[in-house]
Design a protein around this motif. Sequence first.
Motif, PDB file in Angstrom:
ATOM      1  N   THR A 121       0.849  -1.091  -0.071  1.00  0.00           N
ATOM      2  CA  THR A 121       0.024   0.193   0.161  1.00  0.00           C
ATOM      3  C   THR A 121       0.849   1.304  -0.015  1.00  0.00           C
ATOM      4  N   THR A 122       2.083   1.076   0.010  1.00  0.00           N
ATOM      5  CA  THR A 122       2.980   2.277   0.023  1.00  0.00           C
ATOM      6  C   THR A 122       3.668   2.572  -1.232  1.00  0.00           C
ATOM      7  N   GLU A 123       3.316   4.011  -1.609  1.00  0.00           N
ATOM      8  CA  GLU A 123       3.828   4.493  -3.057  1.00  0.00           C
ATOM      9  C   GLU A 123       5.239   4.559  -2.822  1.00  0.00           C
ATOM     10  N   LYS A 124       5.986   4.266  -3.846  1.00  0.00           N
ATOM     11  CA  LYS A 124       7.471   4.263  -3.937  1.00  0.00           C
ATOM     12  C   LYS A 124       7.803   5.416  -4.412  1.00  0.00           C
ATOM     13  N   PRO A 125       9.013   6.182  -3.888  1.00  0.00           N
ATOM     14  CA  PRO A 125       9.467   7.270  -4.607  1.00  0.00           C
ATOM     15  C   PRO A 125       9.797   7.396  -6.148  1.00  0.00           C
ATOM     16  N   ASN A 126       9.623   8.258  -6.881  1.00  0.00           N
ATOM     17  CA  ASN A 126      10.360   8.177  -7.928  1.00  0.00           C
ATOM     18  C   ASN A 126       9.903   6.931  -8.754  1.00  0.00           C
ATOM     19  N   PRO A 127       8.858   6.439  -9.145  1.00  0.00           N
ATOM     20  CA  PRO A 127       8.620   5.294  -9.773  1.00  0.00           C
ATOM     21  C   PRO A 127       9.445   5.227 -11.169  1.00  0.00           C
ATOM     22  N   LYS A 128       9.891   4.017 -11.454  1.00  0.00           N
ATOM     23  CA  LYS A 128      10.640   4.238 -12.817  1.00  0.00           C
ATOM     24  C   LYS A 128      10.185   2.867 -13.613  1.00  0.00           C
ATOM     25  N   ARG A 129       9.695   1.810 -13.048  1.00  0.00           N
ATOM     26  CA  ARG A 129       9.262   0.534 -13.760  1.00  0.00           C
ATOM     27  C   ARG A 129       7.837   0.128 -13.507  1.00  0.00           C
ATOM     28  N   ALA A 130       6.894   0.043 -14.457  1.00  0.00           N
ATOM     29  CA  ALA A 130       5.878  -0.105 -14.381  1.00  0.00           C
ATOM     30  C   ALA A 130       5.207  -1.526 -15.070  1.00  0.00           C
ATOM     31  N   ALA A 131       4.873  -2.436 -14.366  1.00  0.00           N
ATOM     32  CA  ALA A 131       4.185  -3.551 -15.036  1.00  0.00           C
ATOM     33  C   ALA A 131       2.606  -3.532 -15.500  1.00  0.00           C
ATOM     34  N   VAL A 132       2.791  -4.029 -16.613  1.00  0.00           N
ATOM     35  CA  VAL A 132       1.389  -3.759 -17.351  1.00  0.00           C
ATOM     36  C   VAL A 132       0.916  -5.396 -17.667  1.00  0.00           C
ATOM     37  N   LEU A 133      -0.222  -5.584 -16.961  1.00  0.00           N
ATOM     38  CA  LEU A 133      -1.019  -7.017 -17.318  1.00  0.00           C
ATOM     39  C   LEU A 133      -1.980  -6.571 -18.166  1.00  0.00           C
ATOM     40  N   LEU A 134      -1.883  -7.345 -19.501  1.00  0.00           N
ATOM     41  CA  LEU A 134      -2.861  -7.219 -20.512  1.00  0.00           C
ATOM     42  C   LEU A 134      -3.712  -8.563 -20.645  1.00  0.00           C
ATOM     43  N   ILE A 135      -4.969  -8.249 -20.756  1.00  0.00           N
ATOM     44  CA  ILE A 135      -5.967  -9.511 -20.598  1.00  0.00           C
ATOM     45  C   ILE A 135      -6.595  -9.592 -21.748  1.00  0.00           C
ATOM     46  N   THR A 136      -6.307 -10.568 -22.673  1.00  0.00           N
ATOM     47  CA  THR A 136      -6.804 -10.643 -24.004  1.00  0.00           C
ATOM     48  C   THR A 136      -7.629 -11.996 -24.127  1.00  0.00           C
ATOM     49  N   SER A 137      -7.979 -12.440 -25.369  1.00  0.00           N
ATOM     50  CA  SER A 137      -8.705 -13.739 -25.559  1.00  0.00           C
ATOM     51  C   SER A 137      -7.651 -14.617 -26.039  1.00  0.00           C
ATOM     52  N   ASP A 138      -7.997 -16.097 -25.972  1.00  0.00           N
ATOM     53  CA  ASP A 138      -7.124 -17.148 -26.310  1.00  0.00           C
ATOM     54  C   ASP A 138      -7.506 -17.360 -27.940  1.00  0.00           C
ATOM     55  N   ARG A 139      -8.847 -17.192 -28.259  1.00  0.00           N
ATOM     56  CA  ARG A 139      -9.461 -17.800 -29.681  1.00  0.00           C
ATOM     57  C   ARG A 139      -9.735 -16.116 -30.460  1.00  0.00           C
ATOM     58  N   GLY A 140      -9.983 -16.420 -31.912  1.00  0.00           N
ATOM     59  CA  GLY A 140     -10.589 -15.422 -32.485  1.00  0.00           C
ATOM     60  C   GLY A 140     -12.137 -15.460 -32.670  1.00  0.00           C
ATOM     61  N   GLN A 141     -12.545 -14.746 -33.692  1.00  0.00           N
ATOM     62  CA  GLN A 141     -13.989 -14.885 -34.122  1.00  0.00           C
ATOM     63  C   GLN A 141     -14.771 -14.146 -33.152  1.00  0.00           C
ATOM     64  N   ALA A 142     -13.950 -12.956 -32.454  1.00  0.00           N
ATOM     65  CA  ALA A 142     -14.898 -12.294 -31.231  1.00  0.00           C
ATOM     66  C   ALA A 142     -14.823 -10.758 -31.775  1.00  0.00           C
ATOM     67  N   GLY A 143     -14.818 -10.561 -33.064  1.00  0.00           N
ATOM     68  CA  GLY A 143     -14.928  -9.087 -33.513  1.00  0.00           C
ATOM     69  C   GLY A 143     -13.635  -8.565 -33.291  1.00  0.00           C
ATOM     70  N   ALA A 144     -13.710  -6.975 -32.824  1.00  0.00           N
ATOM     71  CA  ALA A 144     -12.604  -6.303 -32.465  1.00  0.00           C
ATOM     72  C   ALA A 144     -12.222  -6.362 -30.891  1.00  0.00           C
ATOM     73  N   TYR A 145     -12.878  -7.359 -30.256  1.00  0.00           N
ATOM     74  CA  TYR A 145     -12.628  -7.560 -28.516  1.00  0.00           C
ATOM     75  C   TYR A 145     -11.054  -7.237 -28.334  1.00  0.00           C
ATOM     76  N   SER A 146     -10.002  -8.323 -28.747  1.00  0.00           N
ATOM     77  CA  SER A 146      -8.795  -8.319 -28.558  1.00  0.00           C
ATOM     78  C   SER A 146      -8.028  -7.139 -29.155  1.00  0.00           C
ATOM     79  N   ALA A 147      -8.537  -6.640 -30.314  1.00  0.00           N
ATOM     80  CA  ALA A 147      -7.965  -5.570 -30.829  1.00  0.00           C
ATOM     81  C   ALA A 147      -8.020  -4.209 -29.917  1.00  0.00           C
ATOM     82  N   ASN A 148      -9.251  -4.121 -29.449  1.00  0.00           N
ATOM     83  CA  ASN A 148      -9.853  -2.907 -28.477  1.00  0.00           C
ATOM     84  C   ASN A 148      -9.002  -2.730 -27.416  1.00  0.00           C
TER      85      ASN A 148
END
Length: 303
Positions: A68-95
């Motif tokens: 819960t503690t903010e780190k001073p001068n943050p330099k690295r940010a992790a980004v978790l991207l949640i997409t689909s395993d399969r296609g045929q879902a329109g622009a879902y993963s693209a969006n």
Amino acid sequence: MPANLRELRDRKASVTTIKKLTRAMELIAASRIVKAQQRAQAAGPYARELTRAVSAVATFSNVDHPLTTEKPNPKRAAVLLITSDRGQAGAYSANVIREGERLNQLLREDGKEIVPYVSGRKGIAYYAFRQRPVVQTWSGESDNPSFAQAREIADALIEAFLTPTEEGGVDEIHIVFTRFVSMLTQRADVIRLLPLEVVEGEEAPAADDVLPLYEFEPSAEEVLDGLLPKYVASRIHYCMLQAAASELANRQRAMKSATDNAQDLIEKLTRDLNQARQAQITQEISEIVGGATALADANAGSE
């Protein structure tokens, strides 16, 4: 049979087969989305109560917990991207990928290095095609996520957050996912997971909600040590359930559109086939009449 007629009949048969497939996929997505919605709704009360508990402990104790503690001068940010395993879902993963790229750009403008984590084969393929390094990936459960996988993701992210930056750790963690609003509306969304912001998102307690008072045994710090990893896993699982419902809704809509387009094409091919058949019959009649006329003229000339 003339080549034109044969080609039209083959195309009509092919499109009819495709229509059956897309219709079946539409029905499958429609049947599964109800269960996905129910799972997302069922996870809501647990997430809200856990949020209230964490909020109460964090509010009524003076413990500075690492999560819960903010780190001073943050330099690295992790980004978790949640997409689909399969296609045929329109622009879902693209969006959701587009929203992830937008977040990455904002973080870079703040001078932060991006550390990507990806869930779903579409996102994995996106990074692999562009030859971008990914710290860790998960796949196989995009339309039916389990809490076990959410906990595995949470453990990896928490470990990275608790690791010092100079040793390869991160200073903050974000999640990019698709929020299920309704059957017609799903939107790509971003939340900051760590450092913990317990008043963020749909699971947050209402403004007039009175937080419960707890007695901490053995201590508030140890209570947070037990609650916060569960809270992080719960948030991740909730995001994955929202994404699963959104994926199925997009797939149902995309398959319905494909089925309708196939039906329109079948009707057009049927008209073209009838016209070609009529033209062939007219040509055959003309040839018969022409032959009969020529025969009659020949007989008349011989007399």
